[in-house]
Design a protein around this motif. Sequence first.
Motif, short mmCIF file in Angstrom:
data_model
loop_
_atom_site.label_atom_id
_atom_site.label_comp_id
_atom_site.label_asym_id
_atom_site.label_seq_id
_atom_site.Cartn_x
_atom_site.Cartn_y
_atom_site.Cartn_z
N ARG A 49 0.82 -1.22 0.00
CA ARG A 49 0.00 0.00 0.00
C ARG A 49 0.84 1.26 0.00
O ARG A 49 0.36 2.33 -0.37
CB ARG A 49 -0.92 0.01 1.21
N ALA A 50 2.13 1.14 0.39
CA ALA A 50 2.99 2.32 0.46
C ALA A 50 3.24 2.94 -0.91
O ALA A 50 3.63 4.10 -1.02
CB ALA A 50 4.33 1.96 1.11
N PHE A 51 3.02 2.16 -1.98
CA PHE A 51 3.18 2.73 -3.32
C PHE A 51 2.17 3.84 -3.57
O PHE A 51 2.39 4.71 -4.42
CB PHE A 51 3.00 1.64 -4.38
N TRP A 52 1.06 3.80 -2.85
CA TRP A 52 0.03 4.82 -3.01
C TRP A 52 0.03 5.82 -1.85
O TRP A 52 -0.95 6.49 -1.61
CB TRP A 52 -1.35 4.16 -3.14
N LYS A 53 1.17 5.91 -1.15
CA LYS A 53 1.29 6.87 -0.06
C LYS A 53 1.16 8.29 -0.62
O LYS A 53 1.88 8.68 -1.54
CB LYS A 53 2.64 6.72 0.66
N THR A 100 -0.89 27.61 -9.51
CA THR A 100 -0.97 28.60 -8.44
C THR A 100 -2.18 28.35 -7.55
O THR A 100 -2.09 28.45 -6.32
CB THR A 100 -1.05 30.01 -9.04
N ALA A 101 -3.30 28.00 -8.15
CA ALA A 101 -4.54 27.81 -7.39
C ALA A 101 -4.47 26.61 -6.47
O ALA A 101 -5.12 26.59 -5.41
CB ALA A 101 -5.72 27.67 -8.35
N THR A 102 -3.70 25.60 -6.81
CA THR A 102 -3.72 24.33 -6.05
C THR A 102 -2.35 23.98 -5.45
O THR A 102 -2.15 22.85 -5.02
CB THR A 102 -4.18 23.18 -6.96
N TYR A 103 -1.42 24.92 -5.38
CA TYR A 103 -0.05 24.60 -4.99
C TYR A 103 0.09 24.00 -3.59
O TYR A 103 0.85 23.04 -3.40
CB TYR A 103 0.85 25.82 -5.11
N PRO A 104 -0.59 24.51 -2.55
CA PRO A 104 -0.41 23.91 -1.22
C PRO A 104 -0.70 22.41 -1.21
O PRO A 104 -0.02 21.65 -0.50
CB PRO A 104 -1.42 24.68 -0.36
N LEU A 105 -1.67 21.95 -1.95
CA LEU A 105 -1.97 20.52 -2.02
C LEU A 105 -0.83 19.76 -2.66
O LEU A 105 -0.52 18.62 -2.27
CB LEU A 105 -3.28 20.29 -2.78
N ASP A 106 -0.19 20.35 -3.65
CA ASP A 106 0.94 19.70 -4.31
C ASP A 106 2.11 19.56 -3.35
O ASP A 106 2.78 18.52 -3.31
CB ASP A 106 1.35 20.50 -5.55
N LEU A 107 2.36 20.58 -2.54
CA LEU A 107 3.45 20.52 -1.57
C LEU A 107 3.18 19.45 -0.52
O LEU A 107 4.08 18.67 -0.17
CB LEU A 107 3.62 21.89 -0.91
N ILE A 108 1.96 19.38 -0.01
CA ILE A 108 1.60 18.37 0.99
C ILE A 108 1.74 16.98 0.40
O ILE A 108 2.24 16.05 1.04
CB ILE A 108 0.18 18.61 1.51
N ARG A 109 1.31 16.81 -0.83
CA ARG A 109 1.42 15.50 -1.49
C ARG A 109 2.88 15.06 -1.59
O ARG A 109 3.22 13.90 -1.33
CB ARG A 109 0.79 15.59 -2.87
N THR A 110 3.77 15.99 -1.94
CA THR A 110 5.19 15.66 -2.06
C THR A 110 5.76 15.23 -0.71
O THR A 110 6.51 14.25 -0.63
CB THR A 110 5.98 16.87 -2.58
N ARG A 111 5.41 15.94 0.35
CA ARG A 111 5.95 15.59 1.66
C ARG A 111 5.43 14.25 2.17
O ARG A 111 6.17 13.50 2.80
CB ARG A 111 5.63 16.72 2.65
N LEU A 112 4.18 13.96 1.89
CA LEU A 112 3.65 12.66 2.31
C LEU A 112 4.32 11.53 1.53
O LEU A 112 4.66 10.49 2.09
CB LEU A 112 2.13 12.63 2.10
N ALA A 113 4.50 11.72 0.23
CA ALA A 113 5.09 10.66 -0.60
C ALA A 113 6.57 10.46 -0.31
O ALA A 113 7.10 9.36 -0.52
CB ALA A 113 4.89 11.00 -2.08
N TYR A 159 6.50 12.18 9.71
CA TYR A 159 6.26 13.50 10.27
C TYR A 159 4.80 13.93 10.15
O TYR A 159 4.29 14.68 10.97
CB TYR A 159 7.14 14.55 9.56
N TYR A 160 4.15 13.44 9.11
CA TYR A 160 2.77 13.86 8.84
C TYR A 160 1.86 12.63 8.74
O TYR A 160 2.19 11.66 8.07
CB TYR A 160 2.71 14.65 7.52
N ASN A 161 0.72 12.71 9.41
CA ASN A 161 -0.20 11.58 9.47
C ASN A 161 -1.42 11.75 8.57
O ASN A 161 -2.41 11.04 8.74
CB ASN A 161 -0.66 11.36 10.91
N GLY A 162 -1.37 12.66 7.65
CA GLY A 162 -2.50 12.86 6.76
C GLY A 162 -2.52 14.30 6.25
O GLY A 162 -1.67 15.13 6.60
N ILE A 163 -3.51 14.58 5.43
CA ILE A 163 -3.59 15.89 4.79
C ILE A 163 -3.74 17.01 5.82
O ILE A 163 -2.99 17.98 5.82
CB ILE A 163 -4.77 15.93 3.79
N TRP A 164 -4.73 16.86 6.72
CA TRP A 164 -5.01 17.94 7.67
C TRP A 164 -3.88 18.09 8.69
O TRP A 164 -3.54 19.21 9.09
CB TRP A 164 -6.34 17.69 8.38
#
Length: 354
Positions: free
Chosen positions: A100-104, A164-177, A184-189
Amino acid sequence: MEAHGGVVDGNNAVKFLQQPVTVSVSPSPPPRHQNSAELGTVSQLLAGGIAGAFSKTCTAPLARLTILFQVQGMHSEGALLSRPCIWNEASRIVNEEGLRAFWKGNLVTIVHRLPYTAVNFYAYEQYKKLLKSIPSIEKNTGTAAADACMHFVGGGMAGITAATATYPLDLIRTRLAAQRSTIYYNGIWHALGTICRDEGVFGLYKGLGATLLGVGPSIAISFSVYETLRSYWKSHRPNDSTVMVSLACGSLSGIASSTVTFPLDLVRRRKQLEGVGGRARVYNSGLLGTLNHIMRTEGLRGLYRGILPEYYKVVPGVGIVFMTYETLKKLLSDPPCFSICEPSKLFGHPMKTN
């Protein structure tokens, strides 16, 4: 509805809905003209969003491998990947983290991709309309030079708008992956709150400069190469399947754009990971300084770490996006209709009625 150059024109949906209709089953009233544009807009947003989310889910394992390779020279644990091998890293993920980690981070990818792709395709349609209204372009509409300029500029502006409109989500996605053994992070919120608390609101926009510098050319190259190849293909082989043409041209356009802009994407990923877990900054300079630092410490090959899984991801990924987008746009714009549409136009044969 007819597709032009791989991206279906939004105003075609409006024209279709505004055409006179033939009542064949029941005397139902024709659709209201004031709702036509709204339906066309919804179709564009829905088709673009679903296409992006579906594509990213299919290629999520390769996307995570790309990120892990891109950041391997950034911190000390990068030595573990000093000789990047897709198979070895994939085996490590399975053994240490599970399949499942492939879809982290894929959930936030979908949350990001739905609005990103929707805004991207919709903005592209709107920018094309705007560019067509410019007198110099309007006079030369239909010529190769004017069309190429319109696709390139419109695609680049659409990419910048969506990023520009969706950048924070892209940054969070990179850190989770990018998380491996240390979480360090247990989810989006949780990631959103932690970044805002530790790094401030501007921490959600780390690497935005490199992103905007890369996403404009990337999307512009992708759209222009795609539409040029598709137009050339259809002019020489007009009877080939639209789906297969979209898949092939979309894949080739993705390879072209990724090759040109990959170093900027690598810088973006590394900038996004600055300050994770309270770590010290690695790159204390701007975009050019970061590129120079990577060249000096890792060589030219360092700018293309992860390019191989990126190619493997792009070939099906971009093709799936364009193919799914066109298919959904056609389905959403030409829904089965039993009261206001002529059945033979939809099914190619008379339809039995009760």
